[in-house]
Write a protein that holds these residues in place. Structure first.
Motif, PDB file in Angstrom:
ATOM      1  N   VAL A   1     -11.227   5.329  23.381  1.00 39.04           N
ATOM      2  CA  VAL A   1     -10.798   4.685  24.635  1.00 39.04           C
ATOM      3  C   VAL A   1     -11.853   3.642  25.012  1.00 39.04           C
ATOM      4  O   VAL A   1     -13.045   3.954  25.089  1.00 39.04           O
ATOM      5  CB  VAL A   1     -10.620   5.728  25.749  1.00 39.04           C
ATOM      6  CG1 VAL A   1     -10.238   5.044  27.060  1.00 39.04           C
ATOM      7  CG2 VAL A   1      -9.560   6.759  25.360  1.00 39.04           C
ATOM      8  N   ARG A   2     -11.392   2.409  25.246  1.00 42.33           N
ATOM      9  CA  ARG A   2     -12.330   1.305  25.444  1.00 42.33           C
ATOM     10  C   ARG A   2     -12.045   0.530  26.728  1.00 42.33           C
ATOM     11  O   ARG A   2     -10.923   0.471  27.211  1.00 42.33           O
ATOM     12  CB  ARG A   2     -12.254   0.320  24.273  1.00 42.33           C
ATOM     13  CG  ARG A   2     -12.802   0.875  22.976  1.00 42.33           C
ATOM     14  CD  ARG A   2     -12.875  -0.204  21.915  1.00 42.33           C
ATOM     15  NE  ARG A   2     -13.490   0.304  20.708  1.00 42.33           N
ATOM     16  CZ  ARG A   2     -14.792   0.399  20.529  1.00 42.33           C
ATOM     17  NH1 ARG A   2     -15.617  -0.004  21.493  1.00 42.33           N
ATOM     18  NH2 ARG A   2     -15.286   0.881  19.407  1.00 42.33           N
ATOM     19  N   PHE A   3     -13.109  -0.102  27.246  1.00 41.53           N
ATOM     20  CA  PHE A   3     -13.034  -1.064  28.337  1.00 41.53           C
ATOM     21  C   PHE A   3     -13.262  -2.442  27.736  1.00 41.53           C
ATOM     22  O   PHE A   3     -14.152  -2.638  26.913  1.00 41.53           O
ATOM     23  CB  PHE A   3     -14.099  -0.754  29.386  1.00 41.53           C
ATOM     24  CG  PHE A   3     -14.291  -1.839  30.409  1.00 41.53           C
ATOM     25  CD1 PHE A   3     -13.473  -1.900  31.524  1.00 41.53           C
ATOM     26  CD2 PHE A   3     -15.273  -2.804  30.247  1.00 41.53           C
ATOM     27  CE1 PHE A   3     -13.637  -2.906  32.475  1.00 41.53           C
ATOM     28  CE2 PHE A   3     -15.454  -3.808  31.192  1.00 41.53           C
ATOM     29  CZ  PHE A   3     -14.629  -3.861  32.308  1.00 41.53           C
ATOM     30  N   GLY A   4     -12.461  -3.427  28.134  1.00 47.37           N
ATOM     31  CA  GLY A   4     -12.658  -4.762  27.588  1.00 47.37           C
ATOM     32  C   GLY A   4     -11.797  -5.786  28.288  1.00 47.37           C
ATOM     33  O   GLY A   4     -11.035  -5.469  29.212  1.00 47.37           O
ATOM     34  N   PRO A   5     -11.885  -7.030  27.832  1.00 39.48           N
ATOM     35  CA  PRO A   5     -11.101  -8.099  28.454  1.00 39.48           C
ATOM     36  C   PRO A   5      -9.622  -7.976  28.095  1.00 39.48           C
ATOM     37  O   PRO A   5      -9.263  -7.596  26.979  1.00 39.48           O
ATOM     38  CB  PRO A   5     -11.710  -9.381  27.877  1.00 39.48           C
ATOM     39  CG  PRO A   5     -12.339  -8.951  26.591  1.00 39.48           C
ATOM     40  CD  PRO A   5     -12.801  -7.540  26.798  1.00 39.48           C
ATOM     41  N   ILE A   6      -8.766  -8.293  29.055  1.00 45.27           N
ATOM     42  CA  ILE A   6      -7.320  -8.305  28.791  1.00 45.27           C
ATOM     43  C   ILE A   6      -7.016  -9.453  27.827  1.00 45.27           C
ATOM     44  O   ILE A   6      -7.593 -10.542  27.951  1.00 45.27           O
ATOM     45  CB  ILE A   6      -6.544  -8.482  30.108  1.00 45.27           C
ATOM     46  CG1 ILE A   6      -6.725  -7.242  30.995  1.00 45.27           C
ATOM     47  CG2 ILE A   6      -5.068  -8.725  29.853  1.00 45.27           C
ATOM     48  CD1 ILE A   6      -6.105  -7.377  32.370  1.00 45.27           C
ATOM     49  N   PRO A   7      -6.135  -9.239  26.839  1.00 47.17           N
ATOM     50  CA  PRO A   7      -5.802 -10.318  25.900  1.00 47.17           C
ATOM     51  C   PRO A   7      -5.245 -11.554  26.618  1.00 47.17           C
ATOM     52  O   PRO A   7      -4.822 -11.495  27.780  1.00 47.17           O
ATOM     53  CB  PRO A   7      -4.748  -9.671  24.996  1.00 47.17           C
ATOM     54  CG  PRO A   7      -4.990  -8.206  25.124  1.00 47.17           C
ATOM     55  CD  PRO A   7      -5.464  -7.984  26.522  1.00 47.17           C
ATOM     56  N   ALA A   8      -5.241 -12.645  25.899  1.00 45.43           N
ATOM     57  CA  ALA A   8      -4.732 -13.903  26.458  1.00 45.43           C
ATOM     58  C   ALA A   8      -3.263 -13.745  26.867  1.00 45.43           C
ATOM     59  O   ALA A   8      -2.508 -12.974  26.278  1.00 45.43           O
ATOM     60  CB  ALA A   8      -4.872 -15.015  25.433  1.00 45.43           C
ATOM     61  N   LYS A   9      -2.864 -14.509  27.878  1.00 46.52           N
ATOM     62  CA  LYS A   9      -1.499 -14.398  28.385  1.00 46.52           C
ATOM     63  C   LYS A   9      -0.457 -14.641  27.305  1.00 46.52           C
ATOM     64  O   LYS A   9       0.630 -14.054  27.320  1.00 46.52           O
ATOM     65  CB  LYS A   9      -1.288 -15.389  29.537  1.00 46.52           C
ATOM     66  CG  LYS A   9      -2.097 -15.076  30.784  1.00 46.52           C
ATOM     67  CD  LYS A   9      -1.815 -16.093  31.888  1.00 46.52           C
ATOM     68  CE  LYS A   9      -2.602 -15.776  33.160  1.00 46.52           C
ATOM     69  NZ  LYS A   9      -2.337 -16.766  34.236  1.00 46.52           N
ATOM     70  N   GLY A  10      -0.797 -15.491  26.341  1.00 47.73           N
ATOM     71  CA  GLY A  10       0.180 -15.836  25.319  1.00 47.73           C
ATOM     72  C   GLY A  10       0.558 -14.678  24.406  1.00 47.73           C
ATOM     73  O   GLY A  10       1.603 -14.723  23.761  1.00 47.73           O
ATOM     74  N   VAL A  11      -0.295 -13.624  24.338  1.00 48.69           N
ATOM     75  CA  VAL A  11       0.014 -12.491  23.462  1.00 48.69           C
ATOM     76  C   VAL A  11       0.454 -11.257  24.251  1.00 48.69           C
ATOM     77  O   VAL A  11       0.768 -10.233  23.658  1.00 48.69           O
ATOM     78  CB  VAL A  11      -1.192 -12.131  22.561  1.00 48.69           C
ATOM     79  CG1 VAL A  11      -1.539 -13.291  21.652  1.00 48.69           C
ATOM     80  CG2 VAL A  11      -2.403 -11.737  23.409  1.00 48.69           C
ATOM     81  N   ILE A  12       0.458 -11.356  25.575  1.00 47.36           N
ATOM     82  CA  ILE A  12       0.930 -10.240  26.393  1.00 47.36           C
ATOM     83  C   ILE A  12       2.457 -10.265  26.413  1.00 47.36           C
ATOM     84  O   ILE A  12       3.070 -11.310  26.660  1.00 47.36           O
ATOM     85  CB  ILE A  12       0.370 -10.339  27.833  1.00 47.36           C
ATOM     86  CG1 ILE A  12      -1.150 -10.160  27.812  1.00 47.36           C
ATOM     87  CG2 ILE A  12       1.029  -9.293  28.736  1.00 47.36           C
ATOM     88  CD1 ILE A  12      -1.796 -10.366  29.178  1.00 47.36           C
ATOM     89  N   THR A  13       3.062  -9.126  26.155  1.00 42.48           N
ATOM     90  CA  THR A  13       4.526  -9.041  26.143  1.00 42.48           C
ATOM     91  C   THR A  13       5.093  -8.828  27.550  1.00 42.48           C
ATOM     92  O   THR A  13       6.096  -9.409  27.919  1.00 42.48           O
ATOM     93  CB  THR A  13       4.982  -7.858  25.247  1.00 42.48           C
ATOM     94  OG1 THR A  13       4.430  -8.043  23.941  1.00 42.48           O
ATOM     95  CG2 THR A  13       6.492  -7.771  25.160  1.00 42.48           C
TER      96      THR A  13
END
Length: 361
Positions: free
Chosen positions: A342-354
């Protein structure tokens, strides 16, 4: 043979006195000398020489030799034949020696049963019963001592469990809770582990903290620099979203395991399911199904908020296969894949969010 001849034969036989021929010894067909004391067999109706030989356990040749007969000899009911005396009946074979008790003794505890005790000491149930003069139906009660067979093996004693690590002591630093604070965010701010912060304050991940409350900080706490960029400190809203995010923070570092929802391992949808259960929202353990909860968030026109669910599809396909919990507008917590944690990190770029769904109003 004519009727007259048969009558003459019967008359001659009636004058013969039947006698038993007793021979001191005879030579068997196998060449051995039979010297045992002879016995007597009385011919019965229907007997014949070969049948008698089989009945008394000898060969036909030996029976004829012992009685001076041939295969054509006539035997009649009442005739007596010499046969070897029956061998003495052998006594019962000596059984295995009864088991003896050894030095080990077992004190019966609640829940014990005879077969379990025998298995524990690697002996047979029969031997355990024998040395204690019990039967399979015998009742054993807690406190009773049972002798163990001499071949009993003392069970391996498991090593004592290591003592739990001592709870960390407070460092002397304190923090006064402000509006909007949550426990995981405070731990991140002071660069300490959330479990340590909880331990020194006797709190749980979903404990309620109110503005003005003073929290002790564990050793290793570092005062945040006043010039540190705001992005270095994760912020979250209070209320139910804060509870969900705090729970997710508490799971950081736990291994990924497919179709598990804690407490020791998680997959991505299992982490979401367990987090939202903290605020009484039951969710299906399936990422694509979780995308039907709440309302859609248009990430191109409004920011992502704490507690929002962020969904992705593998390899750019249309089917949702992954989900994480937003901590703020730019960070999330998720269980990425097998072999990871389980990790904490940056949310992916908007272009790859479904998709992004807001389950908490």
């Amino acid at each position: 043979m004519s009727r007259i001849q048969r009558a003459l034969l019967a008359a001659s036989l009636s004058t013969i006195t039947l006698s038993t021929l007793t021979l001191p010894a005879y030579t068997s067909a196998a060449g051995g000398s039979a010297t045992a004391a002879p016995g007597v067999y009385v011919v019965k109706n229907g007997d014949f020489l070969a049948g008698i030989a089989a009945k008394v356990g000898m060969t036909l040749v030996d029976l004829m030799a012992l009685n001076n007969l041939t295969k054509k000899s006539l035997i009649l009911p009442g005739d007596t034949l010499v046969i070897p005396a029956a061998p003495a009946t052998p006594g019962p074979a000596a059984g295995p020696a009864a088991p003896t008790a050894g030095a080990l003794v077992h004190t019966v505890k609640s829940g014990d049963f005879l077969l379990g005790i025998a298995t524990l000491y690697r002996v047979t149930l029969a031997d355990l019963l024998a040395v204690n003069k019990l039967t399979i139906k015998s009742l054993i009660t807690p406190g009773r001592q049972l002798a163990l067979p001499a071949n009993a093996v003392a069970p391996h004693t498991a090593p004592a469990a290591p003592a739990a690590p001592a709870a960390p002591a407070a460092s002397g630093l304190t923090y006064t809770v402000k509006s909007g604070d949550f426990l995981a965010g405070i731990a991140a701010t002071f660069k300490v582990k959330l479990p340590h912060l909880l331990a020194v304050n006797k709190l749980k991940p979903n404990s309620l903290i109110l503005p003005g409350a003073i929290l002790a900080l564990p050793p290793g706490a570092v005062e945040p620099s006043v010039t540190a960029p705001a992005a270095a400190v994760v912020q979250s809203s209070a209320g139910p979203a804060g509870v969900v995010v705090a729970f997710a923070y508490a799971q950081l570092g736990k291994p990924y395991r497919f179709f598990t929802a804690g407490p020791a391992t998680f997959d991505c949808s299992g982490l979401v399911k367990a987090g939202f259960a903290q605020i009484g929202i039951e969710m299906v353990h399936h990422a694509a199904s979780q995308a039907s909860y709440g309302k859609a968030v248009d990430i191109w026109s409004e920011p992502i908020k704490a507690g929002d669910l962020v969904f992705m599809a593998s390899r750019g396909g249309p089917e949702i296969t992954h989900v994480g919990i937003a901590v703020d507008a730019t960070h999330w917590i998720h269980a990425p894949r097998p072999g990871d944690v389980v990790r904490f990190g940056p949310i992916p770029a908007k272009g790859v969010i479904t998709a992004v769904r807001r389950v908490i109003p």
